[in-house]
Every structure is written in C-alpha cells, then in structure tokens.
Enzyme design. Structure first.
Site, short mmCIF file in Angstrom:
data_model
loop_
_atom_site.label_atom_id
_atom_site.label_comp_id
_atom_site.label_asym_id
_atom_site.label_seq_id
_atom_site.Cartn_x
_atom_site.Cartn_y
_atom_site.Cartn_z
N ASP A 46 -10.19 -0.14 13.29
CA ASP A 46 -10.76 -0.08 11.95
C ASP A 46 -12.19 -0.63 11.93
O ASP A 46 -12.52 -1.51 12.72
CB ASP A 46 -9.93 -0.94 10.97
CG ASP A 46 -8.53 -0.41 10.80
OD1 ASP A 46 -8.37 0.81 10.68
OD2 ASP A 46 -7.58 -1.24 10.80
N ARG A 66 7.64 0.38 1.01
CA ARG A 66 7.58 -0.72 1.97
C ARG A 66 6.40 -1.63 1.69
O ARG A 66 5.40 -1.19 1.12
CB ARG A 66 7.53 -0.20 3.41
CG ARG A 66 6.41 0.80 3.69
CD ARG A 66 6.84 1.69 4.86
NE ARG A 66 5.76 2.50 5.42
CZ ARG A 66 5.37 3.67 4.90
NH1 ARG A 66 5.91 4.14 3.79
NH2 ARG A 66 4.41 4.35 5.49
N ARG A 125 -7.51 -8.45 11.00
CA ARG A 125 -7.37 -9.50 9.97
C ARG A 125 -8.07 -10.78 10.42
O ARG A 125 -7.69 -11.88 10.02
CB ARG A 125 -5.89 -9.79 9.68
CG ARG A 125 -5.18 -8.61 9.06
CD ARG A 125 -4.12 -9.01 8.04
NE ARG A 125 -3.46 -7.80 7.59
CZ ARG A 125 -2.26 -7.39 8.03
NH1 ARG A 125 -1.57 -8.13 8.89
NH2 ARG A 125 -1.75 -6.27 7.60
N ARG A 160 0.83 -1.21 0.00
CA ARG A 160 0.00 0.00 0.00
C ARG A 160 0.86 1.25 0.00
O ARG A 160 0.36 2.36 0.04
CB ARG A 160 -0.94 -0.02 1.20
CG ARG A 160 -1.98 -1.16 1.11
CD ARG A 160 -2.75 -1.32 2.41
NE ARG A 160 -3.38 -0.08 2.79
CZ ARG A 160 -3.55 0.30 4.06
NH1 ARG A 160 -3.16 -0.47 5.04
NH2 ARG A 160 -4.13 1.45 4.33
C1 PLP Z 1 0.86 -0.15 8.33
C2 PLP Z 1 1.41 -0.70 7.13
C3 PLP Z 1 2.75 -0.45 6.78
C4 PLP Z 1 3.70 0.34 7.66
O1 PLP Z 1 3.30 1.67 7.87
P1 PLP Z 1 4.15 2.64 8.80
O2 PLP Z 1 3.31 3.87 8.87
O3 PLP Z 1 5.46 2.86 8.12
O4 PLP Z 1 4.33 1.98 10.12
C5 PLP Z 1 3.21 -0.98 5.60
N1 PLP Z 1 2.43 -1.72 4.79
C6 PLP Z 1 1.14 -1.97 5.09
C7 PLP Z 1 0.33 -2.78 4.14
C8 PLP Z 1 0.59 -1.48 6.26
O5 PLP Z 1 -0.69 -1.76 6.56
#
Ligand code: PLP
Ligand code: SF4
Length: 310
Positions: free
Chosen positions: A256, A79, A97, A75
């Site tokens: 959520d 990362r 989840r 998303r």
């Molecule tokens: C929460 C999340 C992250 C990490 O988010 P940060 O704000 O950097 O902690 C990365 N990928 C997904 C799919 C997430 O839900």
C-alpha cells in the site's frame, strides 16, 4: 552488528525516533551477517527513505474513518477487524500500520474492548471477527483467551481469524499449550505473513504444524516487496514451500502507498507479469490471489484475473 559504521548507527537512530526498531533474536539469526541487501535483514533494519520527504499519507486506506468504535475497523458488511495491541515482535519496515508504533496512539485493548464487544453484540450482520493489531499473539495467553471467550459467546460470530506474524518471527511462541488453548475457540483461522522462502525453517514449520494439528488452518498473506521477493524464482519457491508445510498461499498484497514504506513498492505491471508466469508454471495449490487494498469500503481488489488462465 559487526561492520556497522557510526554514521549508520546515527541514521538508524534518526529513523527509530519516528519508527522504532524491534526484532527477535530468532528472526535476526535468519539474516546473513553483514549483507545489507539480505531479504530478511531489509525487513527489520531501518532505512533512511522511511523518513524522507513524502507526499504519502500515514493511513491511505482510511482505516481511522471506518472505526464505528475505537479499535474496531469495519470496511465490510459481514466482517470486521479488532486492533488488539500496537506491539509486534518484529516491526516489519514495510508495515501498513506503522503509524501506531510510536506509542502515541497506543492501543489498550482492556480499555477499548467493552465498547467493541457491545458493538459486536448489536451489529447483526457481522459473522466474522479478525483479531489484528499489532500482533495479537504478543498478548499473554490469558488476555488472548479472555478476548476469544467473550467473542465466542456471541453465537452469530461464526468464524474468528487471528492475523499474526509470530509463526514467522517468533515461532517458539506457538507452544503446545497455546495451540491447546486456541483449539477451544474453533472455527479459528490463523493468517500469517511469510515473505521469503528462507523464512520457512524447521522452527516455523513446527509452529504451523502445531496450529494445524490443533485444527486451526494456517493461511499466508505475503506482501510483494521490492528487492526482497519481487522475482519469479523467489515467489515461486515461497509459494511451493508454503504448500509443503501445509500452509495455504491466500493473498499476495500489493504494498500500500503508506508513508514510510514506499521504497518497497513494486509497480503493479511488474507484479502482474510475475503472477502470470507463476500461474502458467505452478500447481494451483500454490497460487495466492494478487490483490491491492483500496481506500475505505472499496476493499481488496484482485489484480490477477483475465489472461491468467492456466
Ligand atoms: C483485509 C480486511 C478484512 C478481510 O478481508 P478478506 O478479503 O476477507 O481477507 C476485513 N476487514 C478489514 C478492515 C480488512 O482490512
Ligand atoms: S507483524 Fe504485521 S502489524 Fe506487526 S509490524 Fe509486521 S506487518 Fe506490521
């Protein structure tokens, strides 16, 4: 459990058909016996409202639509998150989840990992990988190490995170041996989830200390939960206690709108008020960001901000 009526057992059974129950003897022992309003108890004991009529979606964040390969959620540009298992030591009733628990959508990392690894190798903007699930630390050490070793072979991946509630619900799993194995794959960050100050015990403190001594920082992502931690004293004590055991309060999540968890939701206005009073009276080290996760690529959005100056 003592003092539980047959009707209650039947009710639990009904809920467990949809959302199974799991709890460790350790986490169970932290609950006050017989107190159905106990903040620990309510995190693992099913509630009829989980299966009541609901207009909520099982996956409001749209995670399934953001899986370029099965088992990898992306998303954000830099990362991504890997679903390593659908199993957890404790099934937290508020889990976002919980759609995976039934076993129908079982996650078999040995099957999904080759495609995930190939994706990580070709996607050049990913610099951080989060192992999640389910709880990655329910995997045997060998399997976990295999995943870490393969990911570490990609030089572009700078940071690995493990999202796990094991330090809170099964702290004895964090053995010296496990910490020693994990340390080889640094920079590695552990994100855990303490929700109530009573979860901070000599055991959980020891688990966090083992990780920290191995050079693995531990951060905490609490969930704001109705009648569990949605009051000033509880939240302030929680954040202070975390700092005392050298764990960084990182996020406080708005729960959520996930099907089966809505009875835990706290109005955002109340959450903001709570965080405002905590900001004005508590050391900066104790302050997490109060965030809500929005569908798809919108990601996490801060709910604190203006008006929160100390
Ligand atoms: C929460 C999340 C992250 C990490 O988010 P940060 O704000 O950097 O902690 C990365 N990928 C997904 C799919 C997430 O839900
Ligand atoms: S440990 Fe995490 S993934 Fe597992 S049930 Fe609890 S909140 Fe959900």
């Amino acid at each position: 459990m003592t003092g539980v009526s047959t009707a209650t057992y039947e009710q639990w059974n009904k809920v467990a058909q949809v959302y199974p129950i799991s709890v460790t003897p350790y986490f169970f022992s932290l609950a006050v016996p017989g107190d159905i309003l106990d903040p620990i108890y309510r995190q693992f004991v099913p509630d009829e409202s989980e299966i009541g009529l609901s207009s909520e979606k099982p996956d409001p964040l749209g995670e399934e639509e953001h899986m370029p390969v099965p088992g990898l959620i992306r998303r954000y540009e830099d990362r991504c998150l890997i679903l390593t298992t659908h199993l957890c030591a404790v099934y937290c009733r508020h889990c976002n989840r919980k759609r995976y628990w039934s076993g129908r959508g079982a996650i078999r990392i040995e099957r999904s990992f080759p495609a995930i690894l190939a994706y990580l190798k070709r996607e050049t903007s990913i610099r951080e990988v989060i192992l999640s699930g389910g709880d990655p630390l329910v995997l045997p050490d060998g399997k976990l190490e295999y995943l870490l070793r393969q990911i570490r072979k990609i030089p572009r991946v700078e940071v690995i995170r493990i999202g796990t509630r094991i330090p809170v619900v099964m702290p004895m799993r964090i053995t010296k041996r496990l910490a020693g194995m994990l340390r080889k794959y640094r920079p590695l960050w552990v994100m855990t989830q303490f929700n109530h100050p009573r979860e901070i015990t000599p055991w959980s403190q020891m688990a966090c200390e083992r990780l920290i001594s191995a050079g693995i920082p531990v951060s905490n992502q609490s969930v704001l939960l109705k009648d569990i931690n949605d009051d000033f004293i509880t939240l302030q004590s929680l954040f202070r206690a975390l700092v005392r055991i050298s764990v960084r309060p990182y996020y406080l999540f708005q729960c959520d709108p996930v099907r089966g968890t809505t009875h835990f939701q706290v109005p955002i206005e109340k959450g903001k008020e709570l965080m405002k009073s905590i900001w004005s009276s508590t050391s900066g080290l104790c302050l997490p960001r109060y965030v809500v996760d929005l569908p798809g690529r919108q990601g996490k959005v801060a709910l604190d901000g203006e008006g929160f100056d100390k």
